[in-house]
Scaffold this motif. Sequence first.
Motif, PDB file in Angstrom:
ATOM      1  N   LEU A  52      43.418  24.021  38.538  1.00  0.00           N
ATOM      2  CA  LEU A  52      42.137  23.524  38.332  1.00  0.00           C
ATOM      3  C   LEU A  52      41.921  21.721  38.420  1.00  0.00           C
ATOM      4  CD1 LEU A  52      41.357  25.519  34.936  1.00  0.00           C
ATOM      5  CD2 LEU A  52      40.119  25.729  37.134  1.00  0.00           C
ATOM      6  N   ARG A  53      42.903  21.350  38.032  1.00  0.00           N
ATOM      7  CA  ARG A  53      43.090  19.743  38.454  1.00  0.00           C
ATOM      8  C   ARG A  53      43.181  19.338  39.851  1.00  0.00           C
ATOM      9  NH1 ARG A  53      42.139  15.973  34.451  1.00  0.00           N
ATOM     10  NH2 ARG A  53      43.665  16.040  32.785  1.00  0.00           N
ATOM     11  N   GLY A  54      43.419  20.096  40.537  1.00  0.00           N
ATOM     12  CA  GLY A  54      43.560  19.974  41.967  1.00  0.00           C
ATOM     13  C   GLY A  54      41.916  20.158  42.656  1.00  0.00           C
ATOM     14  N   GLY A  55      41.133  20.599  41.696  1.00  0.00           N
ATOM     15  CA  GLY A  55      39.518  20.505  42.285  1.00  0.00           C
ATOM     16  C   GLY A  55      39.191  22.162  42.327  1.00  0.00           C
ATOM     17  N   ALA A  56      39.867  23.193  41.873  1.00  0.00           N
ATOM     18  CA  ALA A  56      39.515  24.384  42.157  1.00  0.00           C
ATOM     19  C   ALA A  56      38.557  24.756  41.258  1.00  0.00           C
ATOM     20  CB  ALA A  56      40.805  25.386  41.864  1.00  0.00           C
ATOM     21  N   GLU A  57      37.474  25.615  41.521  1.00  0.00           N
ATOM     22  CA  GLU A  57      36.476  25.878  40.676  1.00  0.00           C
ATOM     23  C   GLU A  57      36.901  27.024  39.558  1.00  0.00           C
ATOM     24  OE1 GLU A  57      31.878  28.048  40.879  1.00  0.00           O
ATOM     25  OE2 GLU A  57      32.441  26.398  42.254  1.00  0.00           O
ATOM     26  N   ALA A  58      36.713  26.914  38.463  1.00  0.00           N
ATOM     27  CA  ALA A  58      37.249  27.712  37.426  1.00  0.00           C
ATOM     28  C   ALA A  58      36.494  29.047  37.758  1.00  0.00           C
ATOM     29  CB  ALA A  58      36.811  27.519  36.083  1.00  0.00           C
ATOM     30  N   SER A  59      37.305  30.226  37.859  1.00  0.00           N
ATOM     31  CA  SER A  59      36.932  31.421  38.095  1.00  0.00           C
ATOM     32  C   SER A  59      37.423  32.792  37.207  1.00  0.00           C
ATOM     33  CB  SER A  59      37.311  32.058  39.396  1.00  0.00           C
ATOM     34  OG  SER A  59      38.803  32.023  39.523  1.00  0.00           O
ATOM     35  N   PHE A  60      36.972  33.755  37.386  1.00  0.00           N
ATOM     36  CA  PHE A  60      37.532  34.949  36.447  1.00  0.00           C
ATOM     37  C   PHE A  60      39.240  34.786  36.239  1.00  0.00           C
ATOM     38  CE2 PHE A  60      39.174  39.367  36.122  1.00  0.00           C
ATOM     39  CZ  PHE A  60      38.860  39.567  34.672  1.00  0.00           C
ATOM     40  N   VAL A  61      39.833  34.814  37.622  1.00  0.00           N
ATOM     41  CA  VAL A  61      41.021  34.766  37.515  1.00  0.00           C
ATOM     42  C   VAL A  61      41.725  33.715  36.651  1.00  0.00           C
ATOM     43  CG1 VAL A  61      43.095  34.075  39.349  1.00  0.00           C
ATOM     44  CG2 VAL A  61      41.051  35.637  39.917  1.00  0.00           C
ATOM     45  N   HIS A  62      41.152  32.456  36.489  1.00  0.00           N
ATOM     46  CA  HIS A  62      41.747  31.522  35.401  1.00  0.00           C
ATOM     47  C   HIS A  62      41.313  32.011  34.207  1.00  0.00           C
ATOM     48  CE1 HIS A  62      40.847  28.928  39.217  1.00  0.00           C
ATOM     49  NE2 HIS A  62      41.977  28.288  38.803  1.00  0.00           N
ATOM     50  N   GLY A  63      40.465  32.820  33.938  1.00  0.00           N
ATOM     51  CA  GLY A  63      40.203  33.438  32.632  1.00  0.00           C
ATOM     52  C   GLY A  63      41.099  34.543  32.369  1.00  0.00           C
ATOM     53  N   LEU A  64      41.483  35.268  33.469  1.00  0.00           N
ATOM     54  CA  LEU A  64      42.649  36.233  33.268  1.00  0.00           C
ATOM     55  C   LEU A  64      44.059  35.499  32.943  1.00  0.00           C
ATOM     56  CD1 LEU A  64      43.027  39.234  33.555  1.00  0.00           C
ATOM     57  CD2 LEU A  64      43.628  38.808  36.096  1.00  0.00           C
TER      58      LEU A  64
END
Length: 183
Positions: free
Chosen positions: A54-66
């Motif tokens: 996330l810090r690298g600029g990735a957009e938060a997604s369901f996968v991060h929620g997972l």
Amino acid sequence: MAVFIIGCEMAFWVFVLAGLVSRYMLRAPKLGAFLLYCTPVIDLVLLAATVIHLRGGAEASFVHGLAAIYIGCSIAYGHAMIRWADAQFAHRFAGGPAPQKKAKTGEEHARNERLGWLRHLVAWAIGCAVLYGMIIMVNEPSQTAALRQVMEWWTWVLGIDFVISFSYTIWPRKAKAANEKAS
């Protein structure tokens, strides 16, 4: 990221299995304990990887929620899962007593269902805290909408689980009559 989460789940079970094999089959209880105590490290690695992603600029997604769901469930259920696997292994490979089966009827079943829901509540609280931390860290509502949605869905699931789990307190399962079992 999804592959990494699956890898962490697999690593959890590899460490559990290696710990139990070391403890019971190799007769190395200290090594077994060490490997079992390493399982929480997997959660830390997953959390660190998610934060870095996330810090690298990735957009938060369901996968991060997972990832947050996995961490919450691993902390809330991990010890019980390891204890269950340990009892199975001890019985099968070290002559330990047969594990007791869980009650499927009556007050004990209702109590187990309530305890299961409380464990789910702990997993939800931990997972939502991790999700909220991710939302604060990204600090961009348009990029974290998926994380808020994961929290909403999980809250609904927790509510449905509450209704089902506590329904057994009001309407406990009854044992089948002997003549029904025979047919």
